[in-house]
Design a protein around this motif. Sequence first.
Motif, PDB file in Angstrom:
ATOM      1  N   ASP A 179       0.653  -1.178  -0.043  1.00 19.89           N
ATOM      2  CA  ASP A 179      -0.099   0.130  -0.459  1.00 19.89           C
ATOM      3  C   ASP A 179       0.981   1.459   0.409  1.00 19.89           C
ATOM      4  O   ASP A 179       0.482   2.295  -0.412  1.00 19.89           O
ATOM      5  CB  ASP A 179      -0.745   0.037   1.231  1.00 19.89           C
ATOM      6  N   ILE A 180       2.120   1.051   0.553  1.00 19.97           N
ATOM      7  CA  ILE A 180       3.442   2.655   0.799  1.00 19.97           C
ATOM      8  C   ILE A 180       3.134   2.169  -0.828  1.00 19.97           C
ATOM      9  O   ILE A 180       3.535   4.116  -1.295  1.00 19.97           O
ATOM     10  CB  ILE A 180       4.276   1.890   1.864  1.00 19.97           C
ATOM     11  N   HIS A 181       3.824   1.596  -1.691  1.00 23.36           N
ATOM     12  CA  HIS A 181       4.101   1.684  -2.747  1.00 23.36           C
ATOM     13  C   HIS A 181       2.937   2.069  -3.765  1.00 23.36           C
ATOM     14  O   HIS A 181       3.454   2.858  -4.378  1.00 23.36           O
ATOM     15  CB  HIS A 181       4.559   0.422  -3.763  1.00 23.36           C
ATOM     16  N   SER A 182       1.501   1.966  -3.307  1.00 22.89           N
ATOM     17  CA  SER A 182       1.106   2.180  -4.003  1.00 22.89           C
ATOM     18  C   SER A 182       1.147   3.755  -3.626  1.00 22.89           C
ATOM     19  O   SER A 182       0.603   4.606  -4.907  1.00 22.89           O
ATOM     20  CB  SER A 182      -0.262   1.720  -4.277  1.00 22.89           C
ATOM     21  N   VAL A 183       1.059   4.745  -3.000  1.00 20.56           N
ATOM     22  CA  VAL A 183       0.645   5.865  -2.596  1.00 20.56           C
ATOM     23  C   VAL A 183       1.640   6.209  -3.058  1.00 20.56           C
ATOM     24  O   VAL A 183       1.075   7.754  -3.669  1.00 20.56           O
ATOM     25  CB  VAL A 183       0.691   5.958  -0.720  1.00 20.56           C
ATOM     26  N   LEU A 184       2.936   6.025  -3.018  1.00 24.65           N
ATOM     27  CA  LEU A 184       3.967   6.632  -3.815  1.00 24.65           C
ATOM     28  C   LEU A 184       4.168   6.459  -4.835  1.00 24.65           C
ATOM     29  O   LEU A 184       4.039   7.881  -5.169  1.00 24.65           O
ATOM     30  CB  LEU A 184       5.632   6.050  -3.581  1.00 24.65           C
ATOM     31  N   ILE A 185       3.232   5.837  -6.094  1.00 23.78           N
ATOM     32  CA  ILE A 185       3.173   6.230  -7.343  1.00 23.78           C
ATOM     33  C   ILE A 185       1.777   6.595  -7.270  1.00 23.78           C
ATOM     34  O   ILE A 185       2.131   8.028  -8.322  1.00 23.78           O
ATOM     35  CB  ILE A 185       2.649   4.698  -8.021  1.00 23.78           C
ATOM     36  N   ALA A 186       0.741   6.687  -6.959  1.00 19.80           N
ATOM     37  CA  ALA A 186      -0.089   7.487  -6.988  1.00 19.80           C
ATOM     38  C   ALA A 186      -0.149   9.298  -6.561  1.00 19.80           C
ATOM     39  O   ALA A 186      -0.032   9.521  -7.809  1.00 19.80           O
ATOM     40  CB  ALA A 186      -1.192   7.017  -5.967  1.00 19.80           C
ATOM     41  N   GLN A 187       0.741   9.240  -6.177  1.00 19.54           N
ATOM     42  CA  GLN A 187       1.224  10.241  -5.487  1.00 19.54           C
ATOM     43  C   GLN A 187       1.967  11.423  -6.830  1.00 19.54           C
ATOM     44  O   GLN A 187       1.624  12.325  -6.936  1.00 19.54           O
ATOM     45  CB  GLN A 187       1.745  10.688  -4.159  1.00 19.54           C
ATOM     46  N   ALA A 188       3.112  10.257  -7.467  1.00 15.41           N
ATOM     47  CA  ALA A 188       4.153  10.741  -8.130  1.00 15.41           C
ATOM     48  C   ALA A 188       2.831  10.643  -9.528  1.00 15.41           C
ATOM     49  O   ALA A 188       3.691  12.201 -10.048  1.00 15.41           O
ATOM     50  CB  ALA A 188       5.692   9.776  -8.309  1.00 15.41           C
ATOM     51  N   ARG A 189       1.974   9.737  -9.266  1.00 14.72           N
ATOM     52  CA  ARG A 189       1.584  10.599 -11.204  1.00 14.72           C
ATOM     53  C   ARG A 189       0.291  11.441 -11.130  1.00 14.72           C
ATOM     54  O   ARG A 189       0.165  11.473 -12.666  1.00 14.72           O
ATOM     55  CB  ARG A 189       0.763   8.962 -11.698  1.00 14.72           C
ATOM     56  N   LEU A 190       0.272  12.091 -10.089  1.00 18.70           N
ATOM     57  CA  LEU A 190      -0.167  13.540 -10.037  1.00 18.70           C
ATOM     58  C   LEU A 190       0.339  14.327 -10.320  1.00 18.70           C
ATOM     59  O   LEU A 190      -0.015  15.303 -10.386  1.00 18.70           O
ATOM     60  CB  LEU A 190      -1.115  13.263  -8.584  1.00 18.70           C
ATOM     61  N   GLY A 191       1.811  14.273 -10.860  1.00 16.65           N
ATOM     62  CA  GLY A 191       2.825  15.475 -11.000  1.00 16.65           C
ATOM     63  C   GLY A 191       3.680  16.293  -9.373  1.00 16.65           C
ATOM     64  O   GLY A 191       3.651  17.215  -9.426  1.00 16.65           O
ATOM     65  N   ARG A 192       2.976  15.097  -8.662  1.00  9.07           N
ATOM     66  CA  ARG A 192       4.407  15.784  -7.128  1.00  9.07           C
ATOM     67  C   ARG A 192       5.324  15.488  -6.600  1.00  9.07           C
ATOM     68  O   ARG A 192       5.329  14.501  -7.577  1.00  9.07           O
ATOM     69  CB  ARG A 192       3.186  15.753  -6.399  1.00  9.07           C
ATOM     70  N   THR A 193       5.587  16.525  -5.964  1.00 10.69           N
ATOM     71  CA  THR A 193       7.411  16.070  -5.787  1.00 10.69           C
ATOM     72  C   THR A 193       7.004  15.276  -4.144  1.00 10.69           C
ATOM     73  O   THR A 193       6.373  16.153  -3.340  1.00 10.69           O
ATOM     74  CB  THR A 193       7.768  17.423  -5.267  1.00 10.69           C
ATOM     75  N   VAL A 194       7.377  14.313  -3.561  1.00  6.86           N
ATOM     76  CA  VAL A 194       7.263  13.003  -2.937  1.00  6.86           C
ATOM     77  C   VAL A 194       8.422  12.468  -2.289  1.00  6.86           C
ATOM     78  O   VAL A 194       8.807  12.586  -2.977  1.00  6.86           O
ATOM     79  CB  VAL A 194       7.036  12.073  -3.396  1.00  6.86           C
ATOM     80  N   VAL A 195       7.891  13.243  -1.010  1.00  2.73           N
ATOM     81  CA  VAL A 195       9.207  12.547  -0.061  1.00  2.73           C
ATOM     82  C   VAL A 195       8.659  11.666   0.155  1.00  2.73           C
ATOM     83  O   VAL A 195       7.690  11.905   2.023  1.00  2.73           O
ATOM     84  CB  VAL A 195       9.793  13.761   0.787  1.00  2.73           C
ATOM     85  N   ARG A 196       9.658  10.709   0.817  1.00  3.95           N
ATOM     86  CA  ARG A 196       9.443   8.806   1.384  1.00  3.95           C
ATOM     87  C   ARG A 196       9.871   9.423   2.259  1.00  3.95           C
ATOM     88  O   ARG A 196      11.174   8.907   2.412  1.00  3.95           O
ATOM     89  CB  ARG A 196       9.433   7.899   0.679  1.00  3.95           C
ATOM     90  N   LEU A 197       9.579   9.413   3.254  1.00  9.59           N
ATOM     91  CA  LEU A 197      10.278  10.131   5.097  1.00  9.59           C
ATOM     92  C   LEU A 197      10.394   8.736   5.859  1.00  9.59           C
ATOM     93  O   LEU A 197       9.473   8.361   5.729  1.00  9.59           O
ATOM     94  CB  LEU A 197      10.277  10.992   6.209  1.00  9.59           C
ATOM     95  N   LYS A 198      11.866   8.314   5.428  1.00  5.28           N
ATOM     96  CA  LYS A 198      12.121   6.854   6.620  1.00  5.28           C
ATOM     97  C   LYS A 198      13.696   7.064   7.715  1.00  5.28           C
ATOM     98  O   LYS A 198      13.970   7.934   7.329  1.00  5.28           O
ATOM     99  CB  LYS A 198      12.552   6.089   5.873  1.00  5.28           C
TER     100      LYS A 198
END
Length: 264
Positions: free
Chosen positions: A72-91
Amino acid sequence: MRGTTEGQVYLVGAGPGDPGLLTLRAAQVLAAADTVVHDRLIHPGVLAHARARARLIYVGKEGHGPSVRQEDIHSVLIAQARLGRTVVRLKGGDPFVFGRGAEEALALEAAGIAYEVVPGISSGIAAASAAAIPVTHRGLSGAVTFATAHRADRSTDWAHLAGAETLVLFMSGRRLEEASRELIRAGKPASTPAAVVEAGTWEHQRVVEAPLAVVATEARQAGLGSPSLLVVGDVVSLRARLPSLAARRTSTHEARIANAGGRS
């Protein structure tokens, strides 16, 4: 890095906890992010680097507790990026040190999403240092082994770990008794210096130091919990010779434990 979409994902290591240990590059990408997808163990001071209008999405995991599925985390990252957003996955720590960052990178690669990995300071080194324990020291330890106490396949090679000059065991909180017992069974002397570091580099960091045979009992009686690291090896004995460094990170609660003779 490869990508065909407008969005970009940064897999960012937030370090061990203390916001002052965040890298400059991590602070830069946080300040530019539209979306921040973050873990449970992220200090509020780190999240403060995100711009005010950034969307924060919590995807925390907790052993034996509520957790977001990795898929589900993978899906969130991919979906947000496909909306054209700059995404930080903070770990927490470093993305590629027991952080499943490589799994996320592979998912982004397969989806054709542009991504960059921003390394962070691993808690395996930083938490030990904050507890006044150098993981290597000339004459005591010329090598250090990092491992995790939590393995899905339960195939931990205790004989290999018992042979480590310095052993740093991640995610050890719930398995301290088992880890100590198995290391001794595999040949590690019961008298080997050991320490449990809870919340390394955070304001509420606590440390319990004891021989391997009893360190789990001492940590449990002191009320230590997650997140915690187990450090095993002669280097732990240096902590007593570095009182100024140890005192800098000693919480009021830890001082009470020490004054009570290691009991809470």
